[in-house]
Motif scaffolding. Structure first.
Motif, PDB file in Angstrom:
ATOM      1  N   HIS A  45       0.819  -1.217   0.000  1.00 48.21           N
ATOM      2  CA  HIS A  45       0.000   0.000   0.000  1.00 48.21           C
ATOM      3  C   HIS A  45       0.852   1.267   0.000  1.00 48.21           C
ATOM      4  N   HIS A  46       1.828   1.346   0.905  1.00 49.49           N
ATOM      5  CA  HIS A  46       2.592   2.582   1.072  1.00 49.49           C
ATOM      6  C   HIS A  46       3.761   2.719   0.104  1.00 49.49           C
ATOM      7  N   LEU A  47       4.473   1.613  -0.157  1.00 51.50           N
ATOM      8  CA  LEU A  47       5.681   1.687  -0.974  1.00 51.50           C
ATOM      9  C   LEU A  47       5.515   1.113  -2.374  1.00 51.50           C
ATOM     10  N   GLY A  48       4.351   0.499  -2.627  1.00 50.50           N
ATOM     11  CA  GLY A  48       4.086  -0.032  -3.960  1.00 50.50           C
ATOM     12  C   GLY A  48       4.953  -1.219  -4.337  1.00 50.50           C
ATOM     13  N   LEU A  49       5.418  -1.990  -3.349  1.00 47.81           N
ATOM     14  CA  LEU A  49       6.260  -3.150  -3.637  1.00 47.81           C
ATOM     15  C   LEU A  49       5.440  -4.299  -4.205  1.00 47.81           C
ATOM     16  N   SER A  50       6.090  -5.155  -4.949  1.00 47.49           N
ATOM     17  CA  SER A  50       5.440  -6.380  -5.418  1.00 47.49           C
ATOM     18  C   SER A  50       5.294  -7.339  -4.246  1.00 47.49           C
ATOM     19  N   ALA A  51       4.474  -8.359  -4.399  1.00 44.72           N
ATOM     20  CA  ALA A  51       4.250  -9.321  -3.324  1.00 44.72           C
ATOM     21  C   ALA A  51       5.563 -10.004  -2.932  1.00 44.72           C
ATOM     22  N   LYS A  52       6.394 -10.315  -3.932  1.00 38.70           N
ATOM     23  CA  LYS A  52       7.668 -10.985  -3.651  1.00 38.70           C
ATOM     24  C   LYS A  52       8.613 -10.069  -2.879  1.00 38.70           C
ATOM     25  N   ASP A  53       8.759  -8.836  -3.340  1.00 38.64           N
ATOM     26  CA  ASP A  53       9.652  -7.885  -2.666  1.00 38.64           C
ATOM     27  C   ASP A  53       9.163  -7.567  -1.259  1.00 38.64           C
ATOM     28  N   ALA A  54       7.841  -7.467  -1.119  1.00 41.78           N
ATOM     29  CA  ALA A  54       7.270  -7.181   0.196  1.00 41.78           C
ATOM     30  C   ALA A  54       7.547  -8.323   1.167  1.00 41.78           C
TER      31      ALA A  54
END
Length: 342
Positions: free
Chosen positions: A122-131
């Motif tokens: 939500h806040h940083l727009g990361l992909s599911a993998k990166d998150a």
């Protein structure tokens, strides 16, 4: 030129409607907090500590809350008058909170991994993998082993100390500038308490975060804060740099809180000191000093008028709200002495 404060709280007042009248939960609180510094807020339950933190965040219940007054400036932005959509961009990203009970701040039916990664997406727009990778990195940072397995678990599968470490990891995920820790060691054993506080201190140094540490225990903030603010009945009764406060406390309430802390010299039969009475009804507070009904040194002036917040000396940052400061008049009579004299 000195750096401008990260957080400026000016004359914040938060009142609630009730069947007994207006409850003055926070009544004219002001302070400033610089980046990388720690402010300890101390007081009993009902003193206004948590409501103050929620007032800063803008997380007050809409029902029965009167229009808050005062200003809260965070990094130059007025949080008190910002629309909720703007506040949602700040919550969890620039300002994070660690609540006292991780079981109420963690969703019991959602896996740890899902709860941690959704903020990053939500806040940083990361992909599911990166998150997921960042979540595992943060779990390692707060000293949780087997982070990949922990992400698949539910809160009830973790110990109390581990759940609190997860909430700290979640609070730090997006690199906040300000962390509010509201009684972060409540219900934890002494050893785990020290570990959690050490962890917060280490993460603060690593990130140059500002921290507000809320507690009822002066012992918790003694060596972990730069400044201490003591609250009673919704008001600040004493505020000073930590060393100054412990070397020369001025308010009887601060003195009473310190006396309530057990010492290593106490035996198992030692009777613990307790502050007599109970905090005032904030819907119908006493006319004079709010602590007067419980104060061992009360005099007539205390009952008749509330003392202003004053400084120990010109130019000092040590403030207190008392007509007869403790260290200034150590020989003043107590209730018992006055009764015996009569």
């Amino acid at each position: 030129m000195s750096e401008s404060p990260l957080l400026v709280v000016d004359d914040v007042r938060t009142y609630f409607r009730s069947g007994r009248g207006t409850v003055r939960a926070v009544d004219g609180v002001s302070f400033e907090l610089q980046r990388g510094r720690t402010l300890g807020i101390v007081g009993e339950s009902g003193s206004g500590k948590t409501i103050l933190s929620r007032s800063i965040m803008g997380l007050l219940p809409r029902r029965n809350t009167l229009t808050p007054t005062g200003t809260v400036m965070f990094n130059g932005k007025d949080l008190r008058h910002s629309p909720r959509a703007e506040l949602k961009k700040i919550w969890g990203k620039d300002v994070s909170v660690v609540f006292q009970n991780p079981m109420t701040s963690l969703n019991p039916v959602m896996r740890i991994g899902k709860q941690m990664t959704e903020a990053l997406v939500h806040h940083l727009g990361l992909s599911a993998k990166d998150a997921s990778e960042r979540a595992m990195f943060m779990l390692r940072a707060v000293e949780i082993n087997e982070p990949e397995r922990r992400l698949r678990q539910y809160p009830h599968e973790l110990s109390g100390g581990m759940r609190q470490r997860v909430t700290i990891a979640m609070a730090l995920l997006c690199g906040p500038q300000l962390l509010i820790a509201d009684e972060p060691t409540t219900a934890l054993d002494v050893t785990v308490q020290a570990q959690i506080l050490d962890l917060l201190e280490f993460q603060q140094r690593e990130r140059n975060m500002a921290v507000i540490l809320i507690t009822h225990d002066l012992g918790v903030v003694a060596g972990r804060t730069d400044e201490i603010m003591v609250m009673y009945a919704g008001r600040v009764v004493e505020k000073a740099p930590t060393l100054d406060l412990f070397e020369e406390m001025r308010h009887p309430y601060t003195e009473a809180l310190l006396k309530s802390i057990p010492t290593l010299d106490d035996t198992s039969e030692t009777r613990l000191w307790v502050i007599p009475g109970r905090p005032p009804d904030l819907a119908n507070p006493p006319v004079g000093c709010k602590f007067a009904p419980r104060c061992s040194y009360v005099q007539q002036k205390c009952i008749e008028a509330e003392p202003p917040l004053t400084v120990t000396e010109p130019g000092s940052t040590h403030e207190f709200r008392c007509w007869f400061p403790v260290s200034v008049t150590p020989s003043r009579p107590s209730h018992t002495q006055e009764a015996e004299a009569r």
